[in-house]
Scaffold this motif. Structure first.
Motif, PDB file in Angstrom:
ATOM      1  N   ASN A  41       0.831  -1.204   0.000  1.00 41.21           N
ATOM      2  CA  ASN A  41       0.000   0.000   0.000  1.00 41.21           C
ATOM      3  C   ASN A  41       0.867   1.256   0.000  1.00 41.21           C
ATOM      4  O   ASN A  41       0.580   2.225  -0.705  1.00 41.21           O
ATOM      5  N   VAL A  42       1.924   1.234   0.816  1.00 39.11           N
ATOM      6  CA  VAL A  42       2.847   2.365   0.879  1.00 39.11           C
ATOM      7  C   VAL A  42       3.529   2.572  -0.475  1.00 39.11           C
ATOM      8  O   VAL A  42       3.654   3.696  -0.966  1.00 39.11           O
ATOM      9  N   ALA A  43       3.960   1.461  -1.082  1.00 38.25           N
ATOM     10  CA  ALA A  43       4.629   1.557  -2.384  1.00 38.25           C
ATOM     11  C   ALA A  43       3.700   2.116  -3.458  1.00 38.25           C
ATOM     12  O   ALA A  43       4.090   2.976  -4.257  1.00 38.25           O
ATOM     13  N   ALA A  44       2.450   1.659  -3.468  1.00 36.81           N
ATOM     14  CA  ALA A  44       1.483   2.145  -4.454  1.00 36.81           C
ATOM     15  C   ALA A  44       1.207   3.631  -4.257  1.00 36.81           C
ATOM     16  O   ALA A  44       1.169   4.401  -5.225  1.00 36.81           O
ATOM     17  N   GLY A  45       1.016   4.031  -3.004  1.00 35.90           N
ATOM     18  CA  GLY A  45       0.774   5.443  -2.720  1.00 35.90           C
ATOM     19  C   GLY A  45       1.959   6.308  -3.107  1.00 35.90           C
ATOM     20  O   GLY A  45       1.792   7.383  -3.681  1.00 35.90           O
ATOM     21  N   SER A 103       2.710   8.120   0.262  1.00 27.38           N
ATOM     22  CA  SER A 103       2.897   6.760   0.775  1.00 27.38           C
ATOM     23  C   SER A 103       2.314   6.625   2.168  1.00 27.38           C
ATOM     24  O   SER A 103       1.741   5.587   2.525  1.00 27.38           O
ATOM     25  N   VAL A 104       2.437   7.688   2.980  1.00 28.22           N
ATOM     26  CA  VAL A 104       1.879   7.645   4.332  1.00 28.22           C
ATOM     27  C   VAL A 104       0.368   7.859   4.303  1.00 28.22           C
ATOM     28  O   VAL A 104      -0.396   7.098   4.913  1.00 28.22           O
ATOM     29  N   GLN A 105      -0.093   8.876   3.563  1.00 27.46           N
ATOM     30  CA  GLN A 105      -1.518   9.226   3.583  1.00 27.46           C
ATOM     31  C   GLN A 105      -2.411   8.124   3.042  1.00 27.46           C
ATOM     32  O   GLN A 105      -3.364   7.695   3.691  1.00 27.46           O
ATOM     33  N   LEU A 106      -2.111   7.659   1.835  1.00 24.10           N
ATOM     34  CA  LEU A 106      -2.991   6.685   1.201  1.00 24.10           C
ATOM     35  C   LEU A 106      -2.929   5.326   1.881  1.00 24.10           C
ATOM     36  O   LEU A 106      -3.891   4.565   1.853  1.00 24.10           O
ATOM     37  N   ALA A 107      -1.803   5.035   2.515  1.00 25.85           N
ATOM     38  CA  ALA A 107      -1.666   3.724   3.155  1.00 25.85           C
ATOM     39  C   ALA A 107      -2.233   3.690   4.568  1.00 25.85           C
ATOM     40  O   ALA A 107      -2.634   2.632   5.048  1.00 25.85           O
ATOM     41  N   THR A 108      -2.268   4.843   5.258  1.00 27.43           N
ATOM     42  CA  THR A 108      -2.676   4.844   6.662  1.00 27.43           C
ATOM     43  C   THR A 108      -4.095   5.342   6.901  1.00 27.43           C
ATOM     44  O   THR A 108      -4.665   5.078   7.961  1.00 27.43           O
ATOM     45  N   TYR A 109      -4.685   6.039   5.946  1.00 30.45           N
ATOM     46  CA  TYR A 109      -6.025   6.592   6.164  1.00 30.45           C
ATOM     47  C   TYR A 109      -7.037   5.484   6.494  1.00 30.45           C
ATOM     48  O   TYR A 109      -7.794   5.579   7.468  1.00 30.45           O
ATOM     49  N   ASP A 110      -7.042   4.435   5.712  1.00 31.57           N
ATOM     50  CA  ASP A 110      -8.005   3.363   5.945  1.00 31.57           C
ATOM     51  C   ASP A 110      -7.721   2.634   7.256  1.00 31.57           C
ATOM     52  O   ASP A 110      -8.630   2.162   7.931  1.00 31.57           O
ATOM     53  N   HIS A 111      -6.434   2.546   7.620  1.00 28.46           N
ATOM     54  CA  HIS A 111      -6.066   1.897   8.886  1.00 28.46           C
ATOM     55  C   HIS A 111      -6.654   2.675  10.067  1.00 28.46           C
ATOM     56  O   HIS A 111      -7.236   2.083  10.991  1.00 28.46           O
ATOM     57  N   PHE A 112      -6.484   4.000  10.049  1.00 26.19           N
ATOM     58  CA  PHE A 112      -7.039   4.823  11.114  1.00 26.19           C
ATOM     59  C   PHE A 112      -8.560   4.707  11.159  1.00 26.19           C
ATOM     60  O   PHE A 112      -9.161   4.590  12.229  1.00 26.19           O
ATOM     61  N   LYS A 113      -9.192   4.744   9.987  1.00 23.41           N
ATOM     62  CA  LYS A 113     -10.651   4.672   9.923  1.00 23.41           C
ATOM     63  C   LYS A 113     -11.156   3.348  10.513  1.00 23.41           C
ATOM     64  O   LYS A 113     -12.106   3.318  11.298  1.00 23.41           O
ATOM     65  N   SER A 114     -10.511   2.257  10.146  1.00 28.94           N
ATOM     66  CA  SER A 114     -10.922   0.944  10.637  1.00 28.94           C
ATOM     67  C   SER A 114     -10.722   0.835  12.147  1.00 28.94           C
ATOM     68  O   SER A 114     -11.565   0.285  12.872  1.00 28.94           O
ATOM     69  N   LEU A 174      -2.586  22.139   9.812  1.00 26.64           N
ATOM     70  CA  LEU A 174      -3.906  22.763   9.751  1.00 26.64           C
ATOM     71  C   LEU A 174      -4.445  22.828   8.328  1.00 26.64           C
ATOM     72  O   LEU A 174      -5.648  22.914   8.113  1.00 26.64           O
ATOM     73  N   ARG A 175      -3.542  22.797   7.360  1.00 24.99           N
ATOM     74  CA  ARG A 175      -3.981  22.743   5.966  1.00 24.99           C
ATOM     75  C   ARG A 175      -4.291  21.311   5.548  1.00 24.99           C
ATOM     76  O   ARG A 175      -5.315  21.035   4.930  1.00 24.99           O
ATOM     77  N   LEU A 176      -3.397  20.397   5.922  1.00 23.75           N
ATOM     78  CA  LEU A 176      -3.509  19.029   5.422  1.00 23.75           C
ATOM     79  C   LEU A 176      -4.693  18.273   6.020  1.00 23.75           C
ATOM     80  O   LEU A 176      -5.381  17.537   5.305  1.00 23.75           O
ATOM     81  N   GLY A 177      -4.944  18.458   7.323  1.00 20.45           N
ATOM     82  CA  GLY A 177      -6.065  17.758   7.952  1.00 20.45           C
ATOM     83  C   GLY A 177      -7.399  18.090   7.291  1.00 20.45           C
ATOM     84  O   GLY A 177      -8.094  17.204   6.788  1.00 20.45           O
ATOM     85  N   PRO A 178      -7.778  19.375   7.262  1.00 15.41           N
ATOM     86  CA  PRO A 178      -9.030  19.742   6.584  1.00 15.41           C
ATOM     87  C   PRO A 178      -9.040  19.394   5.105  1.00 15.41           C
ATOM     88  O   PRO A 178     -10.082  18.998   4.567  1.00 15.41           O
ATOM     89  N   HIS A 179      -7.885  19.529   4.446  1.00 19.30           N
ATOM     90  CA  HIS A 179      -7.831  19.202   3.024  1.00 19.30           C
ATOM     91  C   HIS A 179      -8.137  17.722   2.805  1.00 19.30           C
ATOM     92  O   HIS A 179      -8.882  17.360   1.884  1.00 19.30           O
ATOM     93  N   THR A 180      -7.582  16.856   3.656  1.00 17.38           N
ATOM     94  CA  THR A 180      -7.838  15.427   3.540  1.00 17.38           C
ATOM     95  C   THR A 180      -9.310  15.113   3.785  1.00 17.38           C
ATOM     96  O   THR A 180      -9.927  14.341   3.039  1.00 17.38           O
TER      97      THR A 180
END
Length: 328
Positions: free
Chosen positions: A133-137, A208-219, A304-310
């Motif tokens: 997942n990290v590699a793909a991101g 690599s961090v965002q796309l790979a960890t977002y679903d982990h945090f959500k779950s 403060l930019r990245l959190g709301p943007h995500t």
């Protein structure tokens, strides 16, 4: 309002539409443009904080135009108005289309290709493999950053420009088109892609961090707090997951963000950067002159930019895909 995400959101979308690469690119592009409309003012603040005191030894009591996020936001708004806070929005839109259209549109195909190459089957129906997942991101982020580099270049230079409190070199472009034209006239294609290597490092680290960890945090949140209504498809779950992901993304990306901002904004002399020849030299000179913590300049503004943007980007992309399923 409820949404559902899985790495890159696809739920609620007709299978044929969910697998349509062009629609995924379109949804990611439009969603990220909607998000950056709201977060661009914080990006202006971040850019100026990162350029302030460039290669200058830290001197206690030295006068600074910008002291923190809140003061910088107030000062820019007071002296330059809303147009000052939204500087660089035009090239910012184009950069989002190139970066996040590519990241969100190609993440699933890239991930499935890696899973198939390593495990013999696609990612669907098997346990997530974080490294893949990290590699793909990372791959999608690097590709998007390369495509959008000229627009990030113009955006950075427009956001740093100020008659009230100038930081960094002042390029004084009158518009996005003027910036692209002048860069082309001075350096051709090499000029337009100056600093691309730093931007690719920045986007690769962040993606690599965002796309790979977002679903982990959500779950994780939905498992632990489902009894409080924070289910897997709750917008509040997505809010918390986005903020958590944003913090770790900023930790990984901020040093590269500082370097890419400075690489892009520096003055060009005879086709070469006046201050830095490459990202590694920028890292070295920044740390040598300003200390290690200088790599985390603008961290709070970045977060403060990245959190709301995500949050906005993932919520918008869900709604766009839901509308696509309903009408197409």
């Amino acid at each position: 309002m409820t949404t559902r995400t899985k790495d890159v959101p696809t739920s609620g979308v007709a299978p044929s539409l969910a697998n349509n690469l062009f629609f995924a690119w379109f949804a990611g592009s439009l969603a990220s443009c909607g998000a950056v409309t709201f977060t661009n003012p914080v990006e202006v603040v971040k850019t100026r904080l990162q350029l302030q005191g460039e290669l200058a030894k830290a001197t206690p009591g030295a006068e600074r135009a910008y002291h923190n996020v809140a003061q910088a936001f107030w000062a820019i708004g007071k002296n330059e108005g809303l147009r000052g806070l939204q500087k660089g929005l035009g090239p910012g839109y184009m950069y989002q289309i190139m970066l996040n259209g590519t990241r969100l549109g190609f993440y699933e195909p890239a991930k499935n290709a890696l899973y198939k190459g390593v495990t013999g089957s696609t990612a669907n129906g098997q346990a997530p493999i974080m490294a893949l997942n990290v590699a793909a991101g990372g791959l999608c982020g690097v590709a998007g950053a390369a495509l959008g580099s000229p627009f990030f270049l113009v955006k950075t230079r427009m956001q740093s420009a100020s008659k009230f409190a100038a930081v960094g070199h002042q390029h004084n472009y009158t518009s996005s088109v003027d910036g692209l034209r002048r860069i082309w006239q001075a350096g051709g294609i090499r000029g337009l892609y100056r600093g691309m290597d730093a931007a690719m490092m920045r986007a690769g680290a962040g993606s690599s961090v965002q796309l790979a960890t977002y679903d982990h945090f959500k779950s994780y949140i939905s498992r632990k707090l489902a009894h409080r209504g924070l289910t897997d498809n709750s917008v509040y779950t997505h809010f918390l997951a986005s903020m958590g992901t944003g913090f770790f993304v900023c930790l990984a990306m901020n040093p590269f963000d500082v370097v890419s901002t400075r690489m892009y904004n520096q003055k060009t002399v005879k086709g070469q950067g006046a201050l830095y020849r490459n990202p590694l030299q920028c890292f070295y000179k920044t740390v040598a002159s300003e200390g290690v913590l200088s790599l985390y300049k603008g961290f709070l503004a970045h977060y403060l930019r990245l959190g709301p943007h995500t949050i906005l980007m993932f919520v918008f992309v869900e709604q766009i895909k839901a509308l696509g399923a309903q009408y197409f």
